[in-house]
Design an enzyme around this catalytic site. Structure first.
Site, PDB file in Angstrom:
ATOM      1  N   ASP A   9      30.027   9.189   9.241  1.00 17.32           N
ATOM      2  CA  ASP A   9      28.591   8.958   9.416  1.00 17.32           C
ATOM      3  C   ASP A   9      27.819   7.742   8.485  1.00 17.32           C
ATOM      4  O   ASP A   9      26.742   7.783   8.098  1.00 17.32           O
ATOM      5  CB  ASP A   9      27.859  10.305   9.064  1.00 17.32           C
ATOM      6  CG  ASP A   9      28.459  11.184  10.136  1.00 17.32           C
ATOM      7  OD1 ASP A   9      29.219  11.003  10.850  1.00 17.32           O
ATOM      8  OD2 ASP A   9      27.510  12.416  10.463  1.00 17.32           O
ATOM      9  N   LYS A 101      30.225  12.012  17.749  1.00 16.45           N
ATOM     10  CA  LYS A 101      29.961  13.496  17.725  1.00 16.45           C
ATOM     11  C   LYS A 101      28.555  13.932  17.779  1.00 16.45           C
ATOM     12  O   LYS A 101      27.701  13.053  17.589  1.00 16.45           O
ATOM     13  CB  LYS A 101      30.405  14.056  16.360  1.00 16.45           C
ATOM     14  CG  LYS A 101      29.832  13.628  15.235  1.00 16.45           C
ATOM     15  CD  LYS A 101      30.559  14.367  13.865  1.00 16.45           C
ATOM     16  CE  LYS A 101      29.624  13.639  12.361  1.00 16.45           C
ATOM     17  NZ  LYS A 101      28.216  13.997  12.566  1.00 16.45           N
ATOM     18  N   CYS A 143      27.629  16.580   6.282  1.00 11.84           N
ATOM     19  CA  CYS A 143      28.644  16.348   7.275  1.00 11.84           C
ATOM     20  C   CYS A 143      30.074  15.955   6.507  1.00 11.84           C
ATOM     21  O   CYS A 143      31.088  16.235   7.095  1.00 11.84           O
ATOM     22  CB  CYS A 143      28.328  15.175   8.306  1.00 11.84           C
ATOM     23  SG  CYS A 143      27.129  15.531   9.539  1.00 11.84           S
TER      24      CYS A 143
END
Ligand SMILES: [Zn+2]
Length: 202
Positions: A9, A101, A143
């Site tokens: 990310d 995602k 994450c």
């Protein structure tokens, strides 16, 4: 041994100036690129994930106008928006597999994501025979944590490169790294990783 790098990310919305900007995020983008340019031969597979939320609705309660910053968040990483793009200092040409995602639901872990042809990421990883992984990216306390835990659960040997991650907050980030160490994850700076032979096939 087959080693992968997971780049979690590293997106505009998670770096300075973004909707959920993490202090140090832009530095991580540049530092991950530097690491990959210097050490690309350490990895058989480089995977990068992006949070990739639907523009419609609240993505399963993930978006809220009054976020608690635990289970709900301001709108971020909407599909096709500039905030969902990789940070420009991350050289995406060094990435082999791109994972998306969070389409319509919360998804903190890379393992909740899908690749371009629609296959779940876990399936792609298993097909590649990966058994060891370094994890870097954003954010340490969310994450990165979730992805590293799932990597352990998938049976991989996991290392988090501590100079190539950044967290939302200091205490939860430290707690996340401690939690990861408790389940067998190695946490070391990138300079301390991989004194083995190039390609990791020694
Ligand atoms: Zn999200």
């Amino acid at each position: 041994m087959t080693r992968a790098l997971f780049v979690i990310d590293v997106q505009n919305d998670f770096t300075e100036g973004g909707a959920l900007g993490v202090t140090g995020g832009a530095h991580v983008a540049k530092a991950v690129t530097d690491h990959l340019r210097a050490r690309r031969d350490r990895y058989d597979l480089v995977v990068a994930s992006r949070d990739w939320h639907s523009p419609d609705g609240d993505n399963g309660g993930h978006f809220s106008p009054e976020p608690d910053f635990v289970d709900s968040w301001p709108t971020h990483c909407v599909q096709g928006s500039p905030g969902a793009e990789y940070h420009p200092d991350l050289d995406a040409s060094l990435v082999d597999v791109h994972v998306l995602k969070g389409d319509g639901r919360p998804a903190y872990s890379l393992f909740d994501g899908f690749v371009a042809d629609g296959r779940p990421f876990g399936e792609v990883l298993a097909a590649g025979g990966v058994d060891e992984v370094d994890v870097v990216g954003l954010a340490t306390d969310h994450c990165v944590r979730a992805s590293a835990l799932d990597a352990v659960a998938a049976g991989l040997t996991v290392t988090v490169l501590t100079d190539l991650v950044a967290g939302v907050a200091a205490a939860p980030s430290a707690a996340a790294l401690a939690e990861l160490r408790a389940v067998g994850v190695t946490t070391v700076p990138s300079s301390g990783a991989g004194t083995d032979s190039p390609g990791g096939r020694a």
